[in-house]
Enzyme design. Sequence first.
Site, PDB file in Angstrom:
ATOM      1  N   ASN A  12       0.868  -1.187   0.000  1.00  0.00           N
ATOM      2  CA  ASN A  12       0.000   0.000   0.000  1.00  0.00           C
ATOM      3  C   ASN A  12       0.901   1.232   0.000  1.00  0.00           C
ATOM      4  O   ASN A  12       1.472   1.585   1.023  1.00  0.00           O
ATOM      5  CB  ASN A  12      -0.894  -0.043   1.249  1.00  0.00           C
ATOM      6  N   LYS A  14       0.112   4.283  -0.327  1.00  0.00           N
ATOM      7  CA  LYS A  14      -0.520   5.483   0.261  1.00  0.00           C
ATOM      8  C   LYS A  14      -0.238   6.703  -0.630  1.00  0.00           C
ATOM      9  O   LYS A  14      -0.232   6.550  -1.846  1.00  0.00           O
ATOM     10  CB  LYS A  14      -0.045   5.669   1.700  1.00  0.00           C
ATOM     11  N   HIS A 101      -9.706   1.189   4.861  1.00  0.00           N
ATOM     12  CA  HIS A 101      -8.427   1.417   5.541  1.00  0.00           C
ATOM     13  C   HIS A 101      -8.641   2.419   6.679  1.00  0.00           C
ATOM     14  O   HIS A 101      -9.397   3.376   6.535  1.00  0.00           O
ATOM     15  CB  HIS A 101      -7.385   1.939   4.547  1.00  0.00           C
ATOM     16  N   GLU A 103      -6.983   4.795   7.742  1.00  0.00           N
ATOM     17  CA  GLU A 103      -6.728   6.213   7.407  1.00  0.00           C
ATOM     18  C   GLU A 103      -7.939   6.827   6.721  1.00  0.00           C
ATOM     19  O   GLU A 103      -8.216   8.021   6.893  1.00  0.00           O
ATOM     20  CB  GLU A 103      -5.451   6.325   6.546  1.00  0.00           C
ATOM     21  N   GLU A 174      -5.675  -4.861  10.479  1.00  0.00           N
ATOM     22  CA  GLU A 174      -4.625  -3.871  10.721  1.00  0.00           C
ATOM     23  C   GLU A 174      -4.928  -3.108  12.009  1.00  0.00           C
ATOM     24  O   GLU A 174      -5.685  -2.130  11.977  1.00  0.00           O
ATOM     25  CB  GLU A 174      -4.559  -2.879   9.561  1.00  0.00           C
ATOM     26  N   GLY A 180       2.232   2.275  10.721  1.00  0.00           N
ATOM     27  CA  GLY A 180       3.214   3.342  10.562  1.00  0.00           C
ATOM     28  C   GLY A 180       3.906   3.741  11.857  1.00  0.00           C
ATOM     29  O   GLY A 180       4.580   4.764  11.912  1.00  0.00           O
ATOM     30  N   SER A 218       3.138  -2.104  10.309  1.00  0.00           N
ATOM     31  CA  SER A 218       4.594  -2.150  10.512  1.00  0.00           C
ATOM     32  C   SER A 218       5.219  -3.502  10.165  1.00  0.00           C
ATOM     33  O   SER A 218       6.149  -3.950  10.838  1.00  0.00           O
ATOM     34  CB  SER A 218       4.952  -1.730  11.946  1.00  0.00           C
TER      35      SER A 218
HETATM   36  P1  PGA Z   1       2.616   0.289   7.617  1.00  0.00           P
HETATM   37  O1  PGA Z   1       1.171   0.499   6.953  1.00  0.00           O
HETATM   38  O2  PGA Z   1       3.181  -1.001   7.078  1.00  0.00           O
HETATM   39  O3  PGA Z   1       3.422   1.489   7.178  1.00  0.00           O
HETATM   40  O4  PGA Z   1       2.411   0.235   9.088  1.00  0.00           O
HETATM   41  C1  PGA Z   1       0.300  -0.582   6.757  1.00  0.00           C
HETATM   42  C2  PGA Z   1      -0.997  -0.107   6.143  1.00  0.00           C
HETATM   43  O5  PGA Z   1      -1.484   0.964   6.533  1.00  0.00           O
HETATM   44  O6  PGA Z   1      -1.577  -0.768   5.261  1.00  0.00           O
END
Ligand code: PGA
Length: 265
Positions: A12, A14, A101, A103, A174, A180, A218
Amino acid sequence: MSQAITPWVIGNWKMNPVSQDAQALLERLQQLLYTHERHLCHVAVAPTLLHLLWAKQTLQSSVIDVVAQDVSRVAGLGAYTGEVSADLLKDSQIDYVLIGHSERRTLFTDDVAILQDKIRHALTAGLKVIYCVGETLQQREDGLAESTVLQQICDLERAVEQADDWQNIIIAYEPIWAIGTGKTASAEDAQAIHQSIRQGLAQMTDFAQQLPLLYGGSVKAENAQDFAQCPDINGVLVGGASLNADAFYQIIQAFVKTKSSVSIG
Ligand code: PGA
């Protein structure tokens, strides 16, 4: 337990990266995956909307699939400035979309009703949906991780109108506090939630044992193998580490090696 599911590793991206770096990233990834056998692990990347068609064209003879990061809650065509419908994605041969997601849920306006519209239209248009679920740190500390996630799975169920549509669903667990942040759920905690999700799905669909359940938050080259060893973790959704082709490839390798060495049955 579901050892027969071919693993998935999805990057992803982003709101990253700029065009020149996106080009270098895909070039390197294609080099690394030149001899990759598709049946060992599904690989996909989710670039920004701006890079979606370019990525699709660049990857047309490769084993790497392309995923949209989002879709409109409105179907078809029409006067909806700034929106891209599931039908338009399908028309451009984009077959996968991320929905839900955290976010989108927390930073934008994606509430349950909006997410259900998106899921419905995506499935009707023939897209495969990667549906994200996960609890906040507060919910985990309050002992509500499992019930939060199962509620989000119930939200999904109400948007799946045809029994066969479950075949077009992938779920990504997640935990929000792990995205992140460099913190990950332990493999045991992630496996426990995945197992509960699969048990919940078994009440909803005959496809529960075939449905890919991914972990995200992460994930790195260094911890991918821990997740790959869990029987109900069928892959990963990778954010930050997917922007480095070599790190992303190591995650794919961890799943290929670990899952193919686990005996089936
Ligand atoms: P990350 O993000 O691996 O940077 O923690 C995962 C995601 O949001 O899909």
